[in-house]
Design an enzyme around this catalytic site. Structure first.
Site, PDB file in Angstrom:
ATOM      1  N   CYS A 155      81.385 111.687  -6.272  1.00  0.00           N
ATOM      2  CA  CYS A 155      81.281 111.032  -7.583  1.00  0.00           C
ATOM      3  C   CYS A 155      82.060 111.721  -8.708  1.00  0.00           C
ATOM      4  O   CYS A 155      82.364 111.113  -9.725  1.00  0.00           O
ATOM      5  CB  CYS A 155      79.817 110.883  -7.981  1.00  0.00           C
ATOM      6  SG  CYS A 155      78.834 112.360  -7.748  1.00  0.00           S
ATOM      7  N   HIS A 249      79.982 112.479 -15.389  1.00  0.00           N
ATOM      8  CA  HIS A 249      80.582 113.737 -14.931  1.00  0.00           C
ATOM      9  C   HIS A 249      81.859 114.007 -15.741  1.00  0.00           C
ATOM     10  O   HIS A 249      82.751 113.157 -15.818  1.00  0.00           O
ATOM     11  CB  HIS A 249      80.958 113.650 -13.452  1.00  0.00           C
ATOM     12  CG  HIS A 249      79.789 113.623 -12.505  1.00  0.00           C
ATOM     13  ND1 HIS A 249      78.490 113.854 -12.887  1.00  0.00           N
ATOM     14  CD2 HIS A 249      79.739 113.405 -11.163  1.00  0.00           C
ATOM     15  CE1 HIS A 249      77.695 113.779 -11.832  1.00  0.00           C
ATOM     16  NE2 HIS A 249      78.439 113.502 -10.773  1.00  0.00           N
TER      17      HIS A 249
HETATM   18  P1  NAP Z   1      68.514 109.075  -3.632  1.00  0.00           P
HETATM   19  O1  NAP Z   1      68.148 108.696  -5.020  1.00  0.00           O
HETATM   20  O2  NAP Z   1      67.839 110.254  -3.025  1.00  0.00           O
HETATM   21  O3  NAP Z   1      68.290 107.784  -2.671  1.00  0.00           O
HETATM   22  C1  NAP Z   1      68.351 107.876  -1.266  1.00  0.00           C
HETATM   23  C2  NAP Z   1      68.090 106.511  -0.626  1.00  0.00           C
HETATM   24  O4  NAP Z   1      68.095 106.678   0.810  1.00  0.00           O
HETATM   25  C3  NAP Z   1      66.711 105.906  -0.963  1.00  0.00           C
HETATM   26  O5  NAP Z   1      66.822 104.511  -0.966  1.00  0.00           O
HETATM   27  C4  NAP Z   1      65.841 106.352   0.214  1.00  0.00           C
HETATM   28  O6  NAP Z   1      64.764 105.474   0.468  1.00  0.00           O
HETATM   29  C5  NAP Z   1      66.840 106.225   1.344  1.00  0.00           C
HETATM   30  N1  NAP Z   1      66.449 107.065   2.492  1.00  0.00           N
HETATM   31  C6  NAP Z   1      66.138 108.389   2.474  1.00  0.00           C
HETATM   32  N2  NAP Z   1      65.788 108.795   3.727  1.00  0.00           N
HETATM   33  C7  NAP Z   1      65.861 107.698   4.521  1.00  0.00           C
HETATM   34  C8  NAP Z   1      65.609 107.462   5.899  1.00  0.00           C
HETATM   35  N3  NAP Z   1      65.210 108.440   6.713  1.00  0.00           N
HETATM   36  N4  NAP Z   1      65.775 106.203   6.379  1.00  0.00           N
HETATM   37  C9  NAP Z   1      66.167 105.211   5.555  1.00  0.00           C
HETATM   38  N5  NAP Z   1      66.434 105.355   4.239  1.00  0.00           N
HETATM   39  C10 NAP Z   1      66.281 106.595   3.731  1.00  0.00           C
HETATM   40  O7  NAP Z   1      70.075 109.380  -3.521  1.00  0.00           O
HETATM   41  P2  NAP Z   1      71.301 108.765  -4.388  1.00  0.00           P
HETATM   42  O8  NAP Z   1      71.621 109.636  -5.531  1.00  0.00           O
HETATM   43  O9  NAP Z   1      71.064 107.312  -4.616  1.00  0.00           O
HETATM   44  O10 NAP Z   1      72.502 108.980  -3.372  1.00  0.00           O
HETATM   45  C11 NAP Z   1      72.648 108.160  -2.216  1.00  0.00           C
HETATM   46  C12 NAP Z   1      73.939 108.544  -1.496  1.00  0.00           C
HETATM   47  O11 NAP Z   1      75.056 108.334  -2.385  1.00  0.00           O
HETATM   48  C13 NAP Z   1      73.988 110.020  -1.090  1.00  0.00           C
HETATM   49  O12 NAP Z   1      74.670 110.115   0.133  1.00  0.00           O
HETATM   50  C14 NAP Z   1      74.787 110.665  -2.234  1.00  0.00           C
HETATM   51  O13 NAP Z   1      75.441 111.839  -1.824  1.00  0.00           O
HETATM   52  C15 NAP Z   1      75.774 109.562  -2.575  1.00  0.00           C
HETATM   53  N6  NAP Z   1      76.276 109.529  -3.968  1.00  0.00           N
HETATM   54  C16 NAP Z   1      75.439 109.702  -5.019  1.00  0.00           C
HETATM   55  C17 NAP Z   1      75.947 109.621  -6.327  1.00  0.00           C
HETATM   56  C18 NAP Z   1      75.097 109.802  -7.548  1.00  0.00           C
HETATM   57  O14 NAP Z   1      75.661 109.865  -8.668  1.00  0.00           O
HETATM   58  N7  NAP Z   1      73.760 109.906  -7.428  1.00  0.00           N
HETATM   59  C19 NAP Z   1      77.287 109.335  -6.523  1.00  0.00           C
HETATM   60  C20 NAP Z   1      78.120 109.138  -5.412  1.00  0.00           C
HETATM   61  C21 NAP Z   1      77.597 109.233  -4.139  1.00  0.00           C
HETATM   62  P3  NAP Z   1      63.253 105.757  -0.109  1.00  0.00           P
HETATM   63  O15 NAP Z   1      63.309 105.440  -1.577  1.00  0.00           O
HETATM   64  O16 NAP Z   1      62.426 104.807   0.665  1.00  0.00           O
HETATM   65  O17 NAP Z   1      62.949 107.205   0.163  1.00  0.00           O
END
Ligand code: NAP
Length: 357
Positions: A155, A249
């Site tokens: 990101c 960022h």
């Molecule tokens: P997050 O808030 O922790 O969300 C994670 C998601 O994955 C939730 O929907 C969660 O579901 C689900 N999940 C977790 N464990 C799981 C499992 N065992 N089986 C199925 N679903 C599962 O993370 P995020 O910030 O949205 O980031 C998501 C991805 O995008 C990551 O790989 C991160 O590195 C990437 N990313 C993030 C950003 C950012 O700015 N945040 C930017 C670019 C890329 P539950 O709610 O049911 O637990």
């Protein structure tokens, strides 16, 4: 036009919620499938998200009432979607994304798990649209006929790769020293404990510096018969810090180019830059990908992260550098341009190119 049905894996997380918001009125795509972990499955989307909803906008009513599925309900996704956006964590991406692709569903992944694979494009439409062509090699390598995996970069990269690319194309980038100041939402929810981040800066984000360096050089790399070969002639050093900012960022960049332009030329290139997303009038493309701000103290996350509805990068403070040629500061919204919005733009480009037919 009949809308294209899409799914969101990891729909309840920080990035998943941004997808829900941005896709609720999308002119081409319609959300038909939502999946998350076992603790969210079988609940309505509103119930599953509960008080973790991150946006100031309300949950779109229709999506709020949809049932959240388990990630292994792949058959259901195949019946209901033309492709899926995936915003699950890395471990889950490793277990599931290839399974969706081998069942014939294209997966547009926000996780970092596949980004280093030489047959997986890491795409920003304004930076490396030609890398989409590697999908045919990926399908051949993995014996997939319809499915594929496409990633977008970390990101933080959109803040500096978008302004650096027109300069690289014209003058050639030679050396870069970059320090990022990354928002808390970049760590997902609940992310960094408040006792650690309030009144503080954390000078370490696991694996982030390595990913930032490798992904930048891959995106400027070229296609070969064996996959994407990373650019080898640019020296690049990135420092990543977590700061107490909610979204946005910021990157402080020092650059040396093969040919040193006049600063006015640099600003002119930024102000007039039009990438493939603008040329094709993709629905999520901002009119200008880069906004140059002349005020001495900009860009700032709180004031500038929503430029171009969160899809533009704001740049400022272009000035001489005593080590390299120039320095500047750039900002992008990490969950919009850096995550869901950026990937929706990728999907629009892929759709235009016939990848979801
Ligand atoms: P997050 O808030 O922790 O969300 C994670 C998601 O994955 C939730 O929907 C969660 O579901 C689900 N999940 C977790 N464990 C799981 C499992 N065992 N089986 C199925 N679903 C599962 O993370 P995020 O910030 O949205 O980031 C998501 C991805 O995008 C990551 O790989 C991160 O590195 C990437 N990313 C993030 C950003 C950012 O700015 N945040 C930017 C670019 C890329 P539950 O709610 O049911 O637990």
């Amino acid at each position: 036009m009949k809308k294209i049905p899409v799914g969101i894996l990891g729909a309840t997380g920080v990035v998943g919620q941004q997808y829900v918001t941005l896709l609720s009125n999308h002119p081409w795509f319609e959300v038909r499938f939502l999946a998350a972990s076992a603790s969210s499955a079988e609940k309505s989307y509103s119930e599953a998200v509960g008080d973790r909803w991150h946006s100031t906008l309300a949950i779109p009513e229709k999506i709020g009432a949809m049932r959240v599925r388990r990630l292994d309900e792949i058959e259901k996704a195949i019946n209901e979607c033309a492709f899926v956006f995936s915003s699950v964590n890395n471990e889950t991406a490793k277990l599931f994304e290839e399974r969706f692709a081998e069942h014939g569903l294209p997966v547009l992944s926000n996780a970092s798990y596949h980004r280093a694979s030489t047959d997986v494009p890491v795409l920003i439409p304004e930076v490396n649209p030609g890398h989409i062509d590697i999908i045919s090699l990926q399908r051949k390598n993995r014996n997939w006929s319809k499915g594929f995996i496409l990633a977008k970069p970390n990101c933080a990269l959109q803040s500096y790769m978008i302004p650096l690319t027109p300069l690289h194309n014209r003058f050639g980038v030679k050396k870069l020293a970059i320090t990022t100041l990354q928002a808390m939402s970049g760590a997902g929810y609940p992310g960094v404990p408040s006792m650690d981040i309030v009144d503080n800066v954390i000078p370490y984000i696991p694996d982030e510096e390595e990913k930032s360096e490798q992904e930048s050089l891959k995106m400027w790399g070229h296609l070969t018969e064996l996959g994407i070969a990373s650019e080898k002639n640019i020296a690049l050093s990135v420092h990543c810090n977590r700061v107490p900012v909610l979204d946005g960022h910021l990157a402080c960049v020092s650059m040396e180019l093969e040919q040193k332009p006049h600063p006015d030329e640099v600003i002119h290139l930024w102000q007039t830059f039009q990438g493939v997303a603008q040329e094709l009038h993709l629905p999520s493309a901002p009119a200008q990908s880069i906004h140059y701000l002349f005020q001495k103290d900009r860009p700032q996350p709180r004031l500038d992260r929503l430029a171009g509805s969160g899809m533009s990068v704001t740049v400022g403070r272009l000035r001489p550098c005593s080590l390299f040629h120039y320095r500047f500061v750039a900002l992008s919204h990490n969950t919009i341009r850096g995550a869901a919005g950026g990937m929706i733009l990728n999907a629009e480009l892929l759709f235009k190119m016939g990848y979801f037919a």
